[in-house]
Design an enzyme around this catalytic site. Structure first.
Site, short mmCIF file in Angstrom:
data_model
loop_
_atom_site.label_atom_id
_atom_site.label_comp_id
_atom_site.label_asym_id
_atom_site.label_seq_id
_atom_site.Cartn_x
_atom_site.Cartn_y
_atom_site.Cartn_z
N THR A 97 8.19 -3.73 -2.60
CA THR A 97 7.65 -4.62 -3.63
C THR A 97 6.14 -4.44 -3.70
O THR A 97 5.48 -4.28 -2.69
CB THR A 97 7.98 -6.08 -3.29
N ASP A 154 7.70 1.56 0.98
CA ASP A 154 6.97 0.37 0.56
C ASP A 154 5.48 0.58 0.77
O ASP A 154 5.05 1.44 1.53
CB ASP A 154 7.44 -0.84 1.35
N GLY A 168 2.69 -8.40 2.63
CA GLY A 168 3.01 -9.72 2.13
C GLY A 168 2.03 -10.27 1.13
O GLY A 168 2.13 -11.42 0.72
N GLY A 170 2.03 -9.64 -1.81
CA GLY A 170 2.84 -9.95 -2.99
C GLY A 170 3.87 -11.04 -2.75
O GLY A 170 4.68 -11.34 -3.63
N GLU A 176 11.06 -7.91 2.58
CA GLU A 176 10.63 -6.55 2.92
C GLU A 176 10.96 -6.23 4.38
O GLU A 176 11.50 -5.16 4.68
CB GLU A 176 9.12 -6.42 2.69
#
Length: 301
Positions: A97, A154, A168, A170, A176
């Site tokens: 993400t 990622d 983190g 996001g 994740e």
């Protein structure tokens, strides 16, 4: 500009010796000797090799669209390279993400559409990644049916010389982590701005906590020995942005809150910090990803 891969041993157990190697265009310049030596020395201590890229192209000094385009191009390079190098047909993959990971998702969709990849099953790490993957026709599943992943890709908010991460920014750190822990290989993709000497001062460490008695949980976090000196700040507004842009607590995909831990000095022991956070009642999980990275691909401008 080009990406370089800093590989670690295929297993996640520490190795006694690790050496850095460059995988990139022959026209790319090598990383500065001093920086490369420093990073390699630190990386070897953790059983990992690390090298950043320093290419010959000039930086744009003008702010705004031109600089943003350059940053997006760097993210695209590492996102595409990670998929090209690590994603094979017939595999189960984890989709990260964030703005960098989105380019890896884009590349998977592109290669499925043109037939370069077939029989891929992907596990998304957030609702927005799920929506992007669905729009690209990428077949999706969850860990409930596919908990043995071949690779996960990622981004990261910070990467230290031992390939420990802060993630983190996001707001998707729990999803994740649970997905990427299930992957045989975890490939991290960043631009050179995310490289740091120590985790903490450059980017607040996100911690996902339950809403119930959240102020109490924040006070307990501030008392942890490995986190001494941190300032817990409740994230407000958009969960995908750690800058205050609202007056209500940001809510994760799991219905929880995010606390961003601000530091003025590097975290001395990220592993201990993570263990103490995880043992705190009210904490769901944290953004310290230690001992997980298989390789980090870094784009330099």
């Amino acid at each position: 500009s080009t990406g370089f891969v800093a590989p670690t041993p295929q297993t996640r157990a520490p190795a006694s010796v690790a050496s850095a190697r460059h995988l990139g265009r022959e026209t790319a310049s090598a990383a500065p000797a001093e920086a490369a030596g420093k990073l390699a020395a630190f990386g070897a201590a953790f059983g990992a090799a690390f090298c950043t890229a320093a290419a010959s192209m000039k930086r744009s000094r003008s702010p705004g669209a031109a600089m943003k385009a350059t940053q997006d191009e760097l993210k695209k390079q590492v996102g595409y390279k990670a998929v090209d190098d690590y994603v094979k047909s017939g595999t189960v993959i984890g989709l990260g993400t964030g703005s960098t990971a989105a380019f890896a998702v884009e590349r998977v969709g592109e290669k499925l559409k043109n037939g370069e990849l077939k029989d891929i099953i992907a596990i998304p790490t957030s609702i927005r990644t799920k929506e992007q993957a669905e729009s690209l026709g990428i077949p999706l599943a969850t860990l409930d049916t596919h908990s043995d992943l071949d690779v996960a890709i990622d981004g990261a908010d910070e990467v230290d010389p031992g390939l420990n991460l802060v993630k983190g920014g996001g707001g998707a750190l729990f999803r994740e982590k649970i997905v990427e822990m299930c992957a045989k290989k975890f490939i991290v993709i960043v631009d050179e701005s995310k490289i740091c000497d120590g985790l903490g001062p450059g980017f607040p460490v996100p911690v996902e906590i339950v809403p119930f008695c959240h102020e109490h949980t924040m006070r307990e976090i501030a008392k942890l020995p490995a986190l001494v000196g941190c300032e817990p700040v409740l994230r407000l507004g958009d969960v995908a942005n750690n800058k205050p842009d609202g007056d209500k607590p940001a809510v994760t995909d799991n219905g929880n809150y995010i606390v961003d831990l601000k530091f003025t000095t590097p975290i001395k022991d990220p592993v201990a910090a993570g263990e103490q956070l995880k043992a705190t009642v009210g904490v769901v999980d944290h953004g310290l990803f230690t001992g997980m990275t298989t390789a980090c691909i870094v784009a330099g401008s």
